[in-house]
Scaffold this motif. Structure first.
Motif, PDB file in Angstrom:
ATOM      1  N   GLU A  30     -12.543  -4.624  -2.728  1.00 47.79           N
ATOM      2  CA  GLU A  30     -11.458  -5.142  -3.562  1.00 47.79           C
ATOM      3  C   GLU A  30     -10.189  -4.314  -3.407  1.00 47.79           C
ATOM      4  O   GLU A  30      -9.087  -4.866  -3.271  1.00 47.79           O
ATOM      5  CB  GLU A  30     -11.866  -5.216  -5.034  1.00 47.79           C
ATOM      6  CG  GLU A  30     -10.753  -5.782  -5.879  1.00 47.79           C
ATOM      7  CD  GLU A  30     -11.209  -6.396  -7.177  1.00 47.79           C
ATOM      8  OE1 GLU A  30     -10.320  -6.805  -7.941  1.00 47.79           O
ATOM      9  OE2 GLU A  30     -12.420  -6.484  -7.432  1.00 47.79           O
ATOM     10  N   GLN A  31     -10.318  -2.991  -3.402  1.00 51.26           N
ATOM     11  CA  GLN A  31      -9.138  -2.137  -3.242  1.00 51.26           C
ATOM     12  C   GLN A  31      -8.475  -2.364  -1.881  1.00 51.26           C
ATOM     13  O   GLN A  31      -7.253  -2.410  -1.770  1.00 51.26           O
ATOM     14  CB  GLN A  31      -9.502  -0.661  -3.433  1.00 51.26           C
ATOM     15  CG  GLN A  31      -9.923  -0.317  -4.848  1.00 51.26           C
ATOM     16  CD  GLN A  31      -8.915  -0.779  -5.879  1.00 51.26           C
ATOM     17  OE1 GLN A  31      -7.740  -0.432  -5.821  1.00 51.26           O
ATOM     18  NE2 GLN A  31      -9.371  -1.589  -6.816  1.00 51.26           N
ATOM     19  N   HIS A  32      -9.294  -2.508  -0.848  1.00 49.65           N
ATOM     20  CA  HIS A  32      -8.752  -2.745   0.491  1.00 49.65           C
ATOM     21  C   HIS A  32      -7.979  -4.064   0.538  1.00 49.65           C
ATOM     22  O   HIS A  32      -6.857  -4.118   1.048  1.00 49.65           O
ATOM     23  CB  HIS A  32      -9.882  -2.755   1.520  1.00 49.65           C
ATOM     24  CG  HIS A  32      -9.449  -3.122   2.898  1.00 49.65           C
ATOM     25  ND1 HIS A  32      -8.743  -2.268   3.716  1.00 49.65           N
ATOM     26  CD2 HIS A  32      -9.603  -4.275   3.606  1.00 49.65           C
ATOM     27  CE1 HIS A  32      -8.488  -2.861   4.867  1.00 49.65           C
ATOM     28  NE2 HIS A  32      -9.000  -4.081   4.826  1.00 49.65           N
ATOM     29  N   ILE A  33      -8.563  -5.118   0.007  1.00 46.36           N
ATOM     30  CA  ILE A  33      -7.916  -6.430   0.059  1.00 46.36           C
ATOM     31  C   ILE A  33      -6.655  -6.453  -0.799  1.00 46.36           C
ATOM     32  O   ILE A  33      -5.616  -6.981  -0.387  1.00 46.36           O
ATOM     33  CB  ILE A  33      -8.904  -7.541  -0.347  1.00 46.36           C
ATOM     34  CG1 ILE A  33      -9.995  -7.662   0.736  1.00 46.36           C
ATOM     35  CG2 ILE A  33      -8.190  -8.871  -0.550  1.00 46.36           C
ATOM     36  CD1 ILE A  33     -11.156  -8.560   0.353  1.00 46.36           C
ATOM     37  N   ARG A  34      -6.699  -5.852  -1.972  1.00 38.10           N
ATOM     38  CA  ARG A  34      -5.500  -5.826  -2.825  1.00 38.10           C
ATOM     39  C   ARG A  34      -4.392  -4.983  -2.166  1.00 38.10           C
ATOM     40  O   ARG A  34      -3.220  -5.348  -2.228  1.00 38.10           O
ATOM     41  CB  ARG A  34      -5.840  -5.300  -4.219  1.00 38.10           C
ATOM     42  CG  ARG A  34      -6.609  -6.304  -5.049  1.00 38.10           C
ATOM     43  CD  ARG A  34      -6.782  -5.879  -6.496  1.00 38.10           C
ATOM     44  NE  ARG A  34      -7.539  -6.866  -7.222  1.00 38.10           N
ATOM     45  CZ  ARG A  34      -7.033  -7.991  -7.732  1.00 38.10           C
ATOM     46  NH1 ARG A  34      -5.762  -8.268  -7.587  1.00 38.10           N
ATOM     47  NH2 ARG A  34      -7.805  -8.842  -8.385  1.00 38.10           N
ATOM     48  N   THR A  35      -4.764  -3.893  -1.532  1.00 38.12           N
ATOM     49  CA  THR A  35      -3.765  -3.072  -0.833  1.00 38.12           C
ATOM     50  C   THR A  35      -3.175  -3.852   0.334  1.00 38.12           C
ATOM     51  O   THR A  35      -1.961  -3.836   0.545  1.00 38.12           O
ATOM     52  CB  THR A  35      -4.401  -1.758  -0.339  1.00 38.12           C
ATOM     53  OG1 THR A  35      -4.896  -1.040  -1.477  1.00 38.12           O
ATOM     54  CG2 THR A  35      -3.397  -0.898   0.403  1.00 38.12           C
ATOM     55  N   TYR A  36      -4.023  -4.554   1.070  1.00 36.69           N
ATOM     56  CA  TYR A  36      -3.526  -5.379   2.178  1.00 36.69           C
ATOM     57  C   TYR A  36      -2.542  -6.421   1.645  1.00 36.69           C
ATOM     58  O   TYR A  36      -1.465  -6.618   2.205  1.00 36.69           O
ATOM     59  CB  TYR A  36      -4.681  -6.075   2.917  1.00 36.69           C
ATOM     60  CG  TYR A  36      -4.157  -7.112   3.866  1.00 36.69           C
ATOM     61  CD1 TYR A  36      -3.608  -6.740   5.088  1.00 36.69           C
ATOM     62  CD2 TYR A  36      -4.119  -8.459   3.500  1.00 36.69           C
ATOM     63  CE1 TYR A  36      -3.054  -7.682   5.943  1.00 36.69           C
ATOM     64  CE2 TYR A  36      -3.564  -9.400   4.348  1.00 36.69           C
ATOM     65  CZ  TYR A  36      -3.030  -9.007   5.563  1.00 36.69           C
ATOM     66  OH  TYR A  36      -2.463  -9.943   6.382  1.00 36.69           O
ATOM     67  N   ARG A  37      -2.899  -7.085   0.571  1.00 42.05           N
ATOM     68  CA  ARG A  37      -2.033  -8.129   0.014  1.00 42.05           C
ATOM     69  C   ARG A  37      -0.690  -7.554  -0.437  1.00 42.05           C
ATOM     70  O   ARG A  37       0.368  -8.127  -0.169  1.00 42.05           O
ATOM     71  CB  ARG A  37      -2.742  -8.836  -1.147  1.00 42.05           C
ATOM     72  CG  ARG A  37      -1.973 -10.038  -1.677  1.00 42.05           C
ATOM     73  CD  ARG A  37      -2.752 -10.780  -2.717  1.00 42.05           C
ATOM     74  NE  ARG A  37      -2.846  -9.997  -3.936  1.00 42.05           N
ATOM     75  CZ  ARG A  37      -3.245 -10.472  -5.105  1.00 42.05           C
ATOM     76  NH1 ARG A  37      -3.603 -11.741  -5.207  1.00 42.05           N
ATOM     77  NH2 ARG A  37      -3.315  -9.697  -6.152  1.00 42.05           N
ATOM     78  N   ALA A  38      -0.727  -6.382  -1.092  1.00 44.30           N
ATOM     79  CA  ALA A  38       0.515  -5.739  -1.546  1.00 44.30           C
ATOM     80  C   ALA A  38       1.384  -5.326  -0.357  1.00 44.30           C
ATOM     81  O   ALA A  38       2.601  -5.535  -0.369  1.00 44.30           O
ATOM     82  CB  ALA A  38       0.192  -4.537  -2.419  1.00 44.30           C
ATOM     83  N   HIS A  39       0.765  -4.735   0.650  1.00 38.30           N
ATOM     84  CA  HIS A  39       1.518  -4.341   1.848  1.00 38.30           C
ATOM     85  C   HIS A  39       2.158  -5.568   2.512  1.00 38.30           C
ATOM     86  O   HIS A  39       3.324  -5.540   2.885  1.00 38.30           O
ATOM     87  CB  HIS A  39       0.610  -3.622   2.850  1.00 38.30           C
ATOM     88  CG  HIS A  39       0.451  -2.166   2.605  1.00 38.30           C
ATOM     89  ND1 HIS A  39      -0.195  -1.664   1.497  1.00 38.30           N
ATOM     90  CD2 HIS A  39       0.849  -1.092   3.325  1.00 38.30           C
ATOM     91  CE1 HIS A  39      -0.193  -0.356   1.548  1.00 38.30           C
ATOM     92  NE2 HIS A  39       0.446   0.032   2.653  1.00 38.30           N
ATOM     93  N   SER A  40       1.386  -6.624   2.669  1.00 34.34           N
ATOM     94  CA  SER A  40       1.900  -7.832   3.314  1.00 34.34           C
ATOM     95  C   SER A  40       3.066  -8.426   2.536  1.00 34.34           C
ATOM     96  O   SER A  40       4.052  -8.861   3.124  1.00 34.34           O
ATOM     97  CB  SER A  40       0.793  -8.875   3.447  1.00 34.34           C
ATOM     98  OG  SER A  40      -0.178  -8.419   4.354  1.00 34.34           O
ATOM     99  N   ALA A  41       2.948  -8.447   1.204  1.00 30.41           N
ATOM    100  CA  ALA A  41       4.018  -9.004   0.369  1.00 30.41           C
ATOM    101  C   ALA A  41       5.317  -8.217   0.518  1.00 30.41           C
ATOM    102  O   ALA A  41       6.406  -8.761   0.348  1.00 30.41           O
ATOM    103  CB  ALA A  41       3.577  -9.026  -1.095  1.00 30.41           C
ATOM    104  N   ASN A  42       5.197  -6.933   0.860  1.00 23.98           N
ATOM    105  CA  ASN A  42       6.369  -6.079   1.027  1.00 23.98           C
ATOM    106  C   ASN A  42       6.757  -5.882   2.492  1.00 23.98           C
ATOM    107  O   ASN A  42       7.579  -5.024   2.814  1.00 23.98           O
ATOM    108  CB  ASN A  42       6.123  -4.719   0.363  1.00 23.98           C
ATOM    109  CG  ASN A  42       6.054  -4.838  -1.139  1.00 23.98           C
ATOM    110  OD1 ASN A  42       6.963  -5.386  -1.768  1.00 23.98           O
ATOM    111  ND2 ASN A  42       4.967  -4.367  -1.719  1.00 23.98           N
TER     112      ASN A  42
END
Length: 192
Positions: free
Chosen positions: A45-57
């Motif tokens: 979950e932490q990996h996917i949420r971090t990926y999503r946040a990075h991608s959004a930025n």
């Protein structure tokens, strides 16, 4: 001794590339996988949420584990296809995919029948180092089920086998068992 090289520094002689990815039928069946009662792990979950946040930025993140090793001779594509599919069907991490629901909760979907997983060989022809690095780095993201790929770079008397696996499914501790399983099973099949 194992030599560690960052993907951007990996240079070697050109070779003929074969890459394995899911068949269209496999993708269709996996997309229908029901939600699993087994929750997503904290690390996933932490990996996917971090990926999503990075991608959004508009930011990149190191998300791929890319082991590679050289083997003598010409790769037996049929044997390697069998080994890759057996490997993916045996390890349940590859039978899951993740999605956010309407309340932003991350849910796991799980394939009901591992036999539905079928990766096929794609003969891509001659590539140089820059081309195969781009191919490897194009591995789908962790919000896609198929965020893992396998391939070989064939040369005159040897080939390099590589795997590209998103960290949602693997970490550095995973490399040795991956090597032992894939290498041993391929060698056993190829040598009869």
């Amino acid at each position: 001794m194992v030599a560690l090289t960052a993907i951007h520094d990996w240079a070697d002689a050109p070779g003929s590339v074969v890459s394995w990815s899911p068949s269209p039928g496999c993708l269709a069946k996996v997309a229908q996988a029901p939600v699993s009662e087994v929750p997503t792990s904290y690390q996933q979950e932490q990996h996917i949420r971090t990926y999503r946040a990075h991608s959004a930025n508009g930011l990149e993140m190191a998300r791929l584990l890319i082991p590679a090793w050289t083997m003598p001779g010409k790769c037996d594509i049929r044997a390697m296809t069998y080994v890759i599919n057996a490997y993916l069907r045996r390890h349940d991490t590859y039978q899951s995919w993740f999605a956010f629901d309407d309340s932003d909760r991350l849910v796991r979907h799980a394939v009901a029948d591992p036999a539905d997983i079928q990766f096929v060989a794609n003969r891509l022809g001659e590539m140089n180092a820059a081309q195969w690095r781009a191919l490897i780095l194009d591995t789908p993201n962790p919000l896609q089920w198929d965020c893992f790929r396998f391939g070989v770079i064939q040369r005159a008397d040897h080939f390099t086998f590589y795997a590209s696996i998103d960290h949602v499914h693997a970490d550095a501790m995973f490399v040795v068992p991956l090597f032992i399983e894939m290498h041993s099973n391929y060698t056993a099949l190829a040598e009869g």
